[in-house]
Design a protein around this motif. Structure first.
Motif, PDB file in Angstrom:
ATOM      1  N   GLY A  77       0.788  -1.228   0.000  1.00 54.56           N
ATOM      2  CA  GLY A  77       0.000   0.000   0.000  1.00 54.56           C
ATOM      3  C   GLY A  77       0.818   1.275   0.000  1.00 54.56           C
ATOM      4  N   LEU A  78       2.128   1.157  -0.239  1.00 59.70           N
ATOM      5  CA  LEU A  78       2.970   2.351  -0.293  1.00 59.70           C
ATOM      6  C   LEU A  78       2.589   3.251  -1.467  1.00 59.70           C
ATOM      7  CD1 LEU A  78       5.626   3.814   0.746  1.00 59.70           C
ATOM      8  CD2 LEU A  78       6.750   2.594  -1.120  1.00 59.70           C
ATOM      9  N   ARG A  79       2.324   2.647  -2.601  1.00 59.43           N
ATOM     10  CA  ARG A  79       2.091   3.406  -3.824  1.00 59.43           C
ATOM     11  C   ARG A  79       0.677   3.975  -3.897  1.00 59.43           C
ATOM     12  NH1 ARG A  79       7.384   3.951  -5.050  1.00 59.43           N
ATOM     13  NH2 ARG A  79       8.291   2.084  -5.972  1.00 59.43           N
ATOM     14  N   ALA A  80       0.604   5.268  -4.241  1.00 58.88           N
ATOM     15  CA  ALA A  80      -0.688   5.933  -4.435  1.00 58.88           C
ATOM     16  C   ALA A  80      -1.144   5.804  -5.879  1.00 58.88           C
ATOM     17  CB  ALA A  80      -0.589   7.411  -4.066  1.00 58.88           C
ATOM     18  N   GLY A  81      -0.186   5.721  -6.794  1.00 61.49           N
ATOM     19  CA  GLY A  81      -0.541   5.628  -8.201  1.00 61.49           C
ATOM     20  C   GLY A  81       0.689   5.449  -9.059  1.00 61.49           C
ATOM     21  N   VAL A  82       0.443   5.205 -10.339  1.00 61.49           N
ATOM     22  CA  VAL A  82       1.519   4.956 -11.278  1.00 61.49           C
ATOM     23  C   VAL A  82       1.157   5.542 -12.639  1.00 61.49           C
ATOM     24  CG1 VAL A  82       0.609   2.678 -11.951  1.00 61.49           C
ATOM     25  CG2 VAL A  82       3.046   3.169 -12.238  1.00 61.49           C
ATOM     26  N   GLU A  83       2.156   6.053 -13.328  1.00 62.43           N
ATOM     27  CA  GLU A  83       2.014   6.480 -14.714  1.00 62.43           C
ATOM     28  C   GLU A  83       2.999   5.665 -15.539  1.00 62.43           C
ATOM     29  OE1 GLU A  83       1.932  10.687 -15.635  1.00 62.43           O
ATOM     30  OE2 GLU A  83       1.552  11.100 -13.515  1.00 62.43           O
ATOM     31  N   ILE A  84       2.544   5.169 -16.676  1.00 61.05           N
ATOM     32  CA  ILE A  84       3.380   4.354 -17.553  1.00 61.05           C
ATOM     33  C   ILE A  84       3.445   5.052 -18.906  1.00 61.05           C
ATOM     34  CG2 ILE A  84       3.646   2.117 -18.678  1.00 61.05           C
ATOM     35  CD1 ILE A  84       2.047   0.910 -16.310  1.00 61.05           C
ATOM     36  N   TRP A  85       4.681   5.332 -19.336  1.00 61.50           N
ATOM     37  CA  TRP A  85       4.914   6.052 -20.578  1.00 61.50           C
ATOM     38  C   TRP A  85       5.816   5.221 -21.487  1.00 61.50           C
ATOM     39  CZ3 TRP A  85       2.728  10.890 -21.101  1.00 61.50           C
ATOM     40  CH2 TRP A  85       2.280  11.503 -19.949  1.00 61.50           C
ATOM     41  N   GLN A  86       5.441   5.061 -22.739  1.00 59.93           N
ATOM     42  CA  GLN A  86       6.361   4.454 -23.694  1.00 59.93           C
ATOM     43  C   GLN A  86       7.496   5.447 -23.930  1.00 59.93           C
ATOM     44  OE1 GLN A  86       6.147   3.529 -28.238  1.00 59.93           O
ATOM     45  NE2 GLN A  86       4.817   2.105 -27.156  1.00 59.93           N
ATOM     46  N   TRP A  87       8.727   4.937 -23.946  1.00 60.37           N
ATOM     47  CA  TRP A  87       9.897   5.795 -24.071  1.00 60.37           C
ATOM     48  C   TRP A  87      10.644   5.471 -25.344  1.00 60.37           C
ATOM     49  CZ3 TRP A  87      15.338   4.778 -22.256  1.00 60.37           C
ATOM     50  CH2 TRP A  87      16.109   5.944 -22.272  1.00 60.37           C
ATOM     51  N   ARG A  88      10.921   6.491 -26.117  1.00 60.98           N
ATOM     52  CA  ARG A  88      11.703   6.334 -27.332  1.00 60.98           C
ATOM     53  C   ARG A  88      12.973   7.163 -27.182  1.00 60.98           C
ATOM     54  NH1 ARG A  88       6.624   6.792 -31.484  1.00 60.98           N
ATOM     55  NH2 ARG A  88       5.537   4.981 -30.614  1.00 60.98           N
ATOM     56  N   LYS A  89      14.079   6.469 -27.037  1.00 58.80           N
ATOM     57  CA  LYS A  89      15.362   7.090 -26.759  1.00 58.80           C
ATOM     58  C   LYS A  89      15.835   7.940 -27.936  1.00 58.80           C
ATOM     59  CE  LYS A  89      20.018   5.674 -25.430  1.00 58.80           C
ATOM     60  NZ  LYS A  89      20.898   5.589 -26.580  1.00 58.80           N
ATOM     61  N   ALA A  90      16.250   9.159 -27.653  1.00 58.45           N
ATOM     62  CA  ALA A  90      16.876  10.002 -28.664  1.00 58.45           C
ATOM     63  C   ALA A  90      18.264   9.440 -28.964  1.00 58.45           C
ATOM     64  CB  ALA A  90      16.985  11.435 -28.160  1.00 58.45           C
ATOM     65  N   PHE A  91      18.686   9.567 -30.163  1.00 63.93           N
ATOM     66  CA  PHE A  91      20.009   9.105 -30.594  1.00 63.93           C
ATOM     67  C   PHE A  91      20.243   7.631 -30.250  1.00 63.93           C
ATOM     68  CE2 PHE A  91      20.374  13.642 -29.366  1.00 63.93           C
ATOM     69  CZ  PHE A  91      20.472  14.169 -30.645  1.00 63.93           C
ATOM     70  N   PRO A  92      19.369   6.750 -30.715  1.00 61.44           N
ATOM     71  CA  PRO A  92      19.507   5.329 -30.370  1.00 61.44           C
ATOM     72  C   PRO A  92      20.827   4.711 -30.840  1.00 61.44           C
ATOM     73  CG  PRO A  92      17.875   5.621 -32.102  1.00 61.44           C
ATOM     74  CD  PRO A  92      18.255   6.985 -31.618  1.00 61.44           C
ATOM     75  N   GLU A  93      21.482   5.354 -31.806  1.00 60.49           N
ATOM     76  CA  GLU A  93      22.748   4.822 -32.301  1.00 60.49           C
ATOM     77  C   GLU A  93      23.893   5.004 -31.296  1.00 60.49           C
ATOM     78  OE1 GLU A  93      22.642   9.112 -33.451  1.00 60.49           O
ATOM     79  OE2 GLU A  93      21.179   7.498 -33.453  1.00 60.49           O
ATOM     80  N   LEU A  94      23.736   5.895 -30.339  1.00 57.95           N
ATOM     81  CA  LEU A  94      24.760   6.065 -29.312  1.00 57.95           C
ATOM     82  C   LEU A  94      24.693   4.909 -28.338  1.00 57.95           C
ATOM     83  CD1 LEU A  94      24.488   9.888 -28.580  1.00 57.95           C
ATOM     84  CD2 LEU A  94      26.135   8.712 -30.037  1.00 57.95           C
TER      85      LEU A  94
END
Length: 98
Positions: A77-94
């Motif tokens: 019960g520690l968590r009040a809520g969660v947000e989930i975001w798809q992440w697209r890394k900038a400069f994936p070639e690095l």
């Protein structure tokens, strides 16, 4: 796919966090193939964490919700809520971890 998962904690749960921290860290270790990076979020100048942030490898947000349902911090019960975001890394070639 990579996701950013941001948690907010319920107010006044510092004791709960301390009581379940070892179990939570063990759980993170068991799920290190999916939870690539994890840490707590602290308001600037404060001495109590108020949430957390993960970088997760998963097929979907639904898969992440299924995963976090077994996290000791979620179960106690520690968590009040969660947000989930798809992440697209900038400069994936690095070649930078995560």
């Amino acid at each position: 796919m990579r996701y950013i998962v941001q948690f907010r904690d319920n107010p006044d749960t510092a004791v709960l966090r301390r009581e379940h921290l070892e179990a939570h860290l063990g759980w993170l270790h068991q799920h290190a193939a999916q939870v690539l990076a994890a840490g707590s979020l602290w308001p600037d100048g404060q001495e109590v964490a108020e949430g957390g942030l993960w970088i997760v490898e998963a097929d979907s947000a639904a898969q992440i919700r299924e995963l976090l349902a077994s996290d000791p911090f979620w179960l106690c019960g520690l968590r009040a809520g969660v947000e989930i975001w798809q992440w697209r890394k900038a400069f994936p070639e690095l070649n930078v971890p995560v």
